[in-house]
Scaffold this active site. Structure first.
Site, short mmCIF file in Angstrom:
data_model
loop_
_atom_site.label_atom_id
_atom_site.label_comp_id
_atom_site.label_asym_id
_atom_site.label_seq_id
_atom_site.Cartn_x
_atom_site.Cartn_y
_atom_site.Cartn_z
N PRO A 16 0.84 -1.20 0.00
CA PRO A 16 0.00 0.00 0.00
C PRO A 16 0.88 1.24 0.00
O PRO A 16 1.79 1.36 0.82
CB PRO A 16 -0.80 -0.13 1.31
CG PRO A 16 0.01 -1.03 2.18
CD PRO A 16 0.76 -1.94 1.27
N MET A 17 0.62 2.16 -0.93
CA MET A 17 1.44 3.37 -1.05
C MET A 17 0.54 4.58 -1.27
O MET A 17 -0.20 4.64 -2.24
CB MET A 17 2.45 3.22 -2.20
CG MET A 17 3.51 2.15 -1.95
SD MET A 17 4.62 1.88 -3.35
CE MET A 17 3.58 0.86 -4.41
N MET A 18 0.63 5.53 -0.34
CA MET A 18 -0.20 6.72 -0.41
C MET A 18 0.02 7.48 -1.71
O MET A 18 1.17 7.67 -2.14
CB MET A 18 0.09 7.65 0.78
CG MET A 18 -0.36 7.09 2.12
SD MET A 18 -2.14 6.84 2.22
CE MET A 18 -2.72 8.54 2.14
N GLN A 69 -6.26 -1.23 3.31
CA GLN A 69 -5.49 -0.90 4.50
C GLN A 69 -6.15 0.24 5.26
O GLN A 69 -6.46 1.29 4.68
CB GLN A 69 -4.05 -0.49 4.16
CG GLN A 69 -3.22 -0.29 5.44
CD GLN A 69 -1.80 0.16 5.19
OE1 GLN A 69 -1.58 1.27 4.74
NE2 GLN A 69 -0.84 -0.69 5.50
N CYS A 99 3.36 3.29 8.92
CA CYS A 99 3.58 4.58 8.25
C CYS A 99 4.14 5.61 9.23
O CYS A 99 3.56 5.84 10.30
CB CYS A 99 2.27 5.08 7.65
SG CYS A 99 2.45 6.63 6.75
N LYS A 139 0.34 -4.65 9.07
CA LYS A 139 1.62 -4.28 8.45
C LYS A 139 2.37 -3.42 9.45
O LYS A 139 1.85 -2.41 9.93
CB LYS A 139 1.42 -3.51 7.15
CG LYS A 139 2.73 -3.23 6.39
CD LYS A 139 2.46 -2.62 5.02
CE LYS A 139 3.76 -2.54 4.21
NZ LYS A 139 4.74 -1.59 4.76
N GLY A 212 10.41 -4.12 2.22
CA GLY A 212 11.49 -3.16 2.41
C GLY A 212 12.69 -3.50 1.55
O GLY A 212 13.31 -4.55 1.73
N GLY A 213 12.99 -2.63 0.59
CA GLY A 213 14.20 -2.78 -0.20
C GLY A 213 14.19 -3.94 -1.18
O GLY A 213 15.25 -4.33 -1.68
N ARG A 235 7.99 0.34 -4.18
CA ARG A 235 8.32 1.30 -5.24
C ARG A 235 8.73 0.65 -6.55
O ARG A 235 8.40 1.15 -7.62
CB ARG A 235 9.42 2.25 -4.73
CG ARG A 235 8.89 3.30 -3.76
CD ARG A 235 10.03 4.04 -3.08
NE ARG A 235 10.73 3.16 -2.15
CZ ARG A 235 11.90 3.45 -1.59
NH1 ARG A 235 12.52 4.56 -1.92
NH2 ARG A 235 12.46 2.62 -0.72
#
Length: 329
Positions: A16-18, A69, A99, A139, A212-213, A235
């Site tokens: 999930p990404m704002m 989410q 977050c 999460k 992450g990463g 990303r």
């Protein structure tokens, strides 16, 4: 550990990404992978319950499997929000405990909740009670600020598991609530993959995804081979969606890939774009999520330039997307 359909989909998920994983983005991603679990942007429980912004839960049936989410820290409010999410037919309801943004902290939710696992357990219990059998997940980070993740993370998992949660996505970095921006919190705190792997080894009955990463399917596959139940990519799935998602079904799920050429994915988006524009929407609302689909290919910069410069203009529609594809080698 017995797997259900959403557990299986969580073998690979898009984080999930704002401002990024909205419904247009999810439709685009779903064309490339039928199997990967997709997450909404975070929706706050106060916005749904107090603000009546139920439209934030709108999505298309084609997006399944899809998880919503929620952000919040009031158990009763989260329970009410969960009921709304379940009524909308989401496959999973996830609680944000990761977050680090200022606006999230000011609402006393997000990563700051790592400091209060008891409250997270209360929230999760209330959500599970309202979920009518739909899975509630969490999460989280491995810790925040000066916390020692080796101490904090096991305690957090055990407390929240005690409330009935059995699936977690763990971002393998601490979050610094003061002194680092949200962007910096995605890069500067060091990753501790071994700690997350250890949590899985010590808690085989939990379904744990690592986040992450992770930049590629190769990296995701290595985490699965090391024992993790799932890998969550953020990303990279957004900026290079074809690289991550177009072969995900075959590589991660043993299923046929929907498309072999990103051009075909773009063509498959045209009816959706036409419907969106015809209903009064703006082309750029959709195409902003498509800019990276040709990343690394000849002509990709021209594709991005055409859409970036012209998709926001009045009257722009599917024909502009087709014109932009003509810029590709």
């Amino acid at each position: 550990m017995q797997l259900n359909a959403v557990d299986t989909a969580a073998r690979l998920s898009v984080a999930p990404m704002m401002d990024w994983t909205d419904r247009h983005c999810r439709i685009f991603h779903r064309l490339m992978s039928r199997e990967t679990l997709l997450y909404t942007e975070m929706v706050t429980a106060p916005a749904l319950v107090r603000g009546g912004a139920v439209h934030l839960l709108d999505y298309s049936p084609e997006e399944h499997p899809v998880a919503v989410q929620l952000g919040g820290s009031d158990p009763e409010e989260l329970a009410q929000a969960t009921k709304l999410c379940v009524a909308h037919g989401y496959d999973e309801v996830n609680l944000n405990v990761g977050c680090p943004s200022d606006r999230v902290q000011s609402g006393t939710f997000g990563a700051v909740l790592m400091k209060d696992p008891g409250l997270v357990a209360e929230c999760a219990s209330a959500m599970i009670g309202a979920a009518d059998g739909v899975e509630v997940t969490v999460k989280c980070r491995i810790g925040v600020d000066d916390q020692d993740p080796v101490v904090v993370l096991p305690n957090f998992l055990d407390r929240v598991t005690g409330a009935g949660v059995r699936r977690f996505a763990i971002h393998a970095r601490k979050a610094w609530l003061q002194g680092l921006s949200p962007k910096e919190n995605r890069d500067i705190p060091p990753l501790d993959y071994p700690l997350v792997h250890r949590m899985k080894a010590e808690r085989p009955d939990l379904h744990l995804s690592i986040n992450g990463g992770i930049h590629s399917l190769d990296e995701a596959a290595r985490h699965l081979a090391a024992g993790m139940d799932g890998a969550m990519i953020g990303r990279a799935a957004y900026h290079q969606p074809a690289d991550v998602l177009m072969t995900a079904d075959s590589r991660m799920f043993g299923r046929p890939d929907p498309f072999n050429d990103p051009r075909d994915v773009v063509r498959a988006m045209l009816p959706y774009i036409e419907a969106h524009v015809s209903a009064g929407g703006k082309l750029a609302q959709v195409t902003k999520h498509m800019l990276g689909v040709f990343a690394g290919q000849p002509g990709a910069r021209h594709w991005k330039r055409v859409l970036s410069e012209r998709a926001h203009k009045p009257g722009a529609g599917p024909e502009l997307v087709e014109a932009a594809m003509m810029e590709l080698a």
